[in-house]
Design an enzyme around this catalytic site. Structure first.
Site, short mmCIF file in Angstrom:
data_model
loop_
_atom_site.label_atom_id
_atom_site.label_comp_id
_atom_site.label_asym_id
_atom_site.label_seq_id
_atom_site.Cartn_x
_atom_site.Cartn_y
_atom_site.Cartn_z
N ASP A 340 -0.64 9.76 -1.87
CA ASP A 340 0.58 8.99 -1.56
C ASP A 340 1.75 9.43 -2.43
O ASP A 340 1.55 9.97 -3.53
CB ASP A 340 0.32 7.50 -1.79
CG ASP A 340 -0.12 7.22 -3.22
OD1 ASP A 340 -1.01 7.94 -3.71
OD2 ASP A 340 0.45 6.31 -3.85
N GLU A 341 2.93 9.18 -1.96
CA GLU A 341 4.16 9.30 -2.75
C GLU A 341 4.22 10.59 -3.58
O GLU A 341 4.66 10.56 -4.72
CB GLU A 341 4.30 8.09 -3.70
CG GLU A 341 4.41 6.79 -2.96
CD GLU A 341 4.41 5.58 -3.88
OE1 GLU A 341 5.15 4.64 -3.58
OE2 GLU A 341 3.68 5.56 -4.88
#
Ligand code: TNX
Length: 535
Positions: A340-341
């Site tokens: 993620d991210e």
């Protein structure tokens, strides 16, 4: 503290039957008392698949035994677990025995009813006792959780309480809607000791959660010992959000968590977040950085600033060692690699990295799990994407995930504006974050995982998970306040048939959990949306 709740008018006819049964059993208290305490079989969270109420009730007595089959170590273990729950409050001996007894609590494995599956059970309560039957130990264990909830809330106290300990008569046949019913704990932003994790495991088990996802690494701390890269923990685990000592699990600690989770029929899903969220690793080993310079440890709460060095060969030696050591210790099927991210990883690099990292997970025999950004790369065959978008996530991003699901990627749903337990309930909540909005109890319950992501086939959904990110949390009290009462709602979405979904009915069942949570010492949020009984 004992619970004396008023009888809702609705249940009066049933309670007459219960009272008659109790009287004929010669229950020591007055005829009116046991009736006041026998709760309807349907008042369980998560809602059982099917309930048929009626017939005489059973009341535990000082002579009640817990009977298990002679040859079943698993049934005996679950019997001992049940006895440990019931003994302090009832003050009864409750021996776990293979000896025949005319009445009591009976735990039986070896049901021939295939429809129960691995986690289902049948519970029958009547004049002579309560019998729980299952095909597998997990089903028996879940049946025992139901039995706890059928007894008065005071049964959860750890000191002796007044009975009677009456279970209404009838039959429950129950099995889960989904095989994946998870809760995540972020032990990186703030470290949680083994004992704290055990406490949360026990609370999860009460609501039939069967996966514990541990977020073991992030920018602020690396929390699991890796023998081939020791500085990850000795240095990378030495602090946390806000500073302070942090901490980490030795391999023995991690094994103890695995053992305890297994004893509560939970599978542990370890997560090492890659290639972003890696400042703790980058700070521990300079060679993992593209410029060869280790950044300082980080104790703030920003995200998206760190990345492993995708072109460097040493990056893949690191990933291989970490995945190998964790896979070797973990009996569960999944290994979560985050994803993620990764805002500091160029897209092309991200895709190349996720390809290689997924292959390593496969090489060590585990199934890949990743946050749903994985669907922006090439998910490996059989991979599971954990969706954490919001109602307002763009249609394009949702379509990317749905498309992957149509191509075989499985989904675990953790929509942040529903299932994130670190979101504030409302603007007055003293803990938590609000980037996904406020998430009151109704909002977290009122959605359908089977039809949540437009275009994703219902069969692609493995289940649900409620993540607890810990930027603002470090004690069990704080975790409890954020998890309860939302976690039971997510657990119900994972367990109960869609046909039982109804907020107005749920909020009444949830309200009945209030005294139980109090008796367990769970410091829950008294949401104004729920008609809690006076305690
Ligand atoms: C988003 S959800 C994150 C975490 C934060 C969380 C806080 C996800 C996969 N990443 O890094 O802790 O929000 O709510």
């Amino acid at each position: 503290m004992s619970q004396r709740r008023r009888i809702p008018g609705l249940f009066a006819p049933l309670l007459l039957v219960v009272a008659a049964g109790a009287t004929s059993l010669g229950t020591p208290a007055s005829a009116a008392e046991p009736a006041a305490r026998a709760r309807p079989l349907s008042q369980v969270v998560p809602a059982p698949a099917s309930v048929s109420e009626g017939g005489p009730s059973y009341a535990l007595t000082p002579r009640t035994r817990i009977r298990v089959d002679d040859d079943s170590r698993e049934a005996r273990r679950i019997g001992s677990y049940l006895a440990d729950v019931l003994r302090p409050s009832t003050g009864y001996d409750l021996p776990v025995t293979a000896r025949d007894a005319r009445d009591g609590i009976r735990l039986r494995l070896g049901s021939k009813d295939a429809s129960l599956g691995d986690e289902g059970y049948r519970l029958e309560s009547g004049r002579h006792g309560v019998t729980i039957t299952a095909r597998r130990a997990a089903g028996l264990f879940h049946g025992v959780q139901t039995l706890r909830q059928l007894l008065p809330a005071a049964v959860e106290e750890d000191t002796r309480q007044r009975g009677p300990w009456t279970v209404a008569g009838g039959t429950i046949k129950d099995m889960p809607r989904y095989g994946y019913r998870g809760a995540m704990l972020d032990v990186s932003r703030h470290f949680f000791s083994v004992d704290k994790v055990k406490t949360y495991i026990d609370q999860m088990a009460l609501y039939k959660i069967n996966k514990l996802h541990l977020h073991l690494s992030d920018d602020q701390g690396w929390r699991i010992a890796i023998d081939s890269w020791p500085r990850l923990t000795t240095y990378g685990g030495s602090t946390q959000v806000g500073g302070g000592p942090g901490g980490y699990y030795t391999k023995a600690d991690y094994r103890e968590i695995l053992r305890y989770a297994a004893s509560r029929h939970l599978e542990v899903v370890p997560e090492i977040d890659l290639p972003g969220h890696t400042n703790a690793a980058l700070a521990s080993y300079a060679e993992l950085n593209c410029d060869g310079v280790a950044p300082p440890l980080y104790t703030g709460t920003n995200v998206g600033f760190s990345s492993l060095c995708v072109p460097k060969a040493v990056t893949y030696e690191f990933v291989d060692d970490v995945v190998r050591e964790i896979a070797a210790m973990t009996p569960g099927k999944y290994l979560h690699i985050g994803g993620d991210e990764a805002h500091s990883t160029p897209h092309k690099d991200y895709v190349a990295f996720m390809d290689k990292a997924q292959a390593v997970v496969g090489k060590y025999g585990k199934t890949v799990m990743g946050w749903h950004q994985l669907t922006g790369a090439e998910p490996a065959e059989g991979a599971v994407a954990q969706y954490w978008g919001l109602d307002k996530t763009s249609a394009t991003e949702k379509a990317q995930v749905a498309n992957a699901a149509r191509n075989g990627t499985k989904l675990v749903l953790s929509p942040a504006d529903r299932a994130y337990l670190d979101m504030k309930y409302d603007k007055s909540t003293p803990l938590g974050l609000a980037w996904a909005g406020y998430v009151e109890v109704r909002r977290s319950y009122d959605w359908n995982p089977g039809a949540y992501l437009p275009g994703a086939p219902a069969q692609s959904v493995l289940g649900v998970e409620a993540p607890m990110w810990s930027e603002t949390l470090w004690t069990n009290d704080q975790v409890e306040y954020m998890a309860f009462p939302r976690l039971p709602g997510i657990a119900e979405l994972g367990w109960s048939p869609a046909a039982t979904h109804d907020w107005d009915a749920y909020k009444v069942r949830l309200a009945a959990q209030g005294p139980r949570m109090s008796a367990l010492g769970i410091d829950y949020y008294r949401s104004p949306q729920v008609p809690w009984p006076a305690e």
